[in-house]
Scaffold this motif. Structure first.
Motif, PDB file in Angstrom:
ATOM      1  N   LYS A  17      27.632  -3.543 -20.894  1.00 61.72           N
ATOM      2  CA  LYS A  17      28.834  -3.736 -19.966  1.00 61.72           C
ATOM      3  C   LYS A  17      29.224  -5.247 -20.213  1.00 61.72           C
ATOM      4  O   LYS A  17      30.582  -5.177 -20.159  1.00 61.72           O
ATOM      5  CB  LYS A  17      28.217  -3.576 -18.465  1.00 61.72           C
ATOM      6  CG  LYS A  17      27.891  -2.340 -18.033  1.00 61.72           C
ATOM      7  CD  LYS A  17      27.745  -2.211 -16.561  1.00 61.72           C
ATOM      8  CE  LYS A  17      26.291  -2.599 -16.378  1.00 61.72           C
ATOM      9  NZ  LYS A  17      26.033  -4.028 -16.158  1.00 61.72           N
ATOM     10  N   LEU A  55      17.438  -9.137  -6.279  1.00 64.64           N
ATOM     11  CA  LEU A  55      16.795  -9.222  -7.571  1.00 64.64           C
ATOM     12  C   LEU A  55      15.336  -9.911  -7.794  1.00 64.64           C
ATOM     13  O   LEU A  55      14.657  -9.739  -8.568  1.00 64.64           O
ATOM     14  CB  LEU A  55      17.699  -9.779  -8.780  1.00 64.64           C
ATOM     15  CG  LEU A  55      19.030  -8.994  -8.663  1.00 64.64           C
ATOM     16  CD1 LEU A  55      19.979  -9.631 -10.171  1.00 64.64           C
ATOM     17  CD2 LEU A  55      18.868  -7.427  -8.969  1.00 64.64           C
ATOM     18  N   MET A  69      22.591  -3.835  -0.613  1.00 66.02           N
ATOM     19  CA  MET A  69      23.429  -3.662  -1.660  1.00 66.02           C
ATOM     20  C   MET A  69      25.007  -3.246  -0.960  1.00 66.02           C
ATOM     21  O   MET A  69      25.999  -4.081  -1.347  1.00 66.02           O
ATOM     22  CB  MET A  69      23.293  -2.197  -2.511  1.00 66.02           C
ATOM     23  CG  MET A  69      22.308  -2.335  -3.564  1.00 66.02           C
ATOM     24  SD  MET A  69      22.598  -3.498  -4.586  1.00 66.02           S
ATOM     25  CE  MET A  69      20.973  -3.410  -5.707  1.00 66.02           C
TER      26      MET A  69
END
Ligand code: Z5A
Length: 208
Positions: A17, A55, A69
């Protein structure tokens, strides 16, 4: 003046990405568009703190992960994305709500319906105008990021988890086919960059 646009990049680990982001920026510069680049989870101070929890916690229940999220996404949308779009800038985000369909809906098996409910509640009309999916066999992607060393909580998941994510991403790309381009991310960096530049050029009329 053209309408401000939200462009998002999706894909599983090691899909490339970062390379894709550079290719998109190159095209936006060519079109003389004012834009910001951002990422999820994160993109602003509170959302970055939530990213740390996401994370680096030892364990999180799947539903907690989904809620966090979307909590971080809400801060990101309200404090960064909406103000940028309202000021006439375009926004390029490294991951957005479709990552929740793929990781929490698919990977964690919470299902698309649950994510859709949150999507409607939190994202509402601030949907991506165009999404590029970097599609790669998860095994190849994970191999690429191995050299980075210490894996985070999500990266430590098993291979079937990442295959469910790849499948969910492809499903979402089919549902939203009108605003999705799927790029074969297994090709060389040069070929992938060229494919993204071509995809952006093909979208030019629609986006501008
Ligand atoms: N997550 C979620 O679960 N739900 C959500 O709603 C959202 C996110 C928004 C974010 O972590 C994590 O949060 C992520 C999903 C989850 N899962 N995890 N873990 P992140 O932002 O830190 O990680 P990431 O988004 O997955 O980034 P990544 O792992 O770094 O992947 P990437 O950006 O696609 O890869 P890259 O850095 O561009 O490239 C990786 C390596 O491959 C690098 O050495 C490159 O030089 C190499 N590379 C790149 N392209 C190529 C090609 N074409 N050939 C060969 N080598 C290449």
């Amino acid at each position: 003046m053209s309408k401000s646009r939200l462009i998002t990049l999706e894909g599983s680990e090691g899909a490339g990405k970062t390379t894709a982001l550079k290719a998109i920026c190159k095209i936006l510069d060519k079109w003389q568009i004012e834009y910001i680049c951002t990422r999820e989870p994160g993109g602003e101070p509170t959302a970055e703190k939530i990213r740390e929890i996401l994370l680096n916690s030892d364990h999180l229940h799947a539903k907690t992960e989904l809620l966090l999220m979307f909590a971080s996404r809400n801060e990101h949308i309200e404090n960064v994305i909406k103000p940028a779009l309202e000021s006439g800038k375009w926004v390029v985000s490294d991951r957005y709500v479709d990552a929740s369909y793929a990781y929490q809906g698919g990977g964690r098996e919470l299902g698309f319906e649950t994510v859709k409910w949150m999507d409607e509640f939190i994202v509402g009309k601030t949907q991506a105008d165009y999404t590029i999916l970097m599609d790669i066999d998860p095994q190849v992607g994970l191999e690429r990021i191995k050299i980075r060393g210490q894996a985070d909580r999500i990266e430590q998941e098993s291979l079937p988890f990442f295959y469910r994510i790849a499948k969910a991403y492809r499903r979402k790309a089919k549902i939203d086919a009108h605003k999705y381009t799927v790029i074969d991310a297994s090709k060389s960096i040069l070929k992938v960059s060229q494919a993204i530049e071509q995809a952006m050029d093909e979208q030019k009329e629609k986006l501008l």
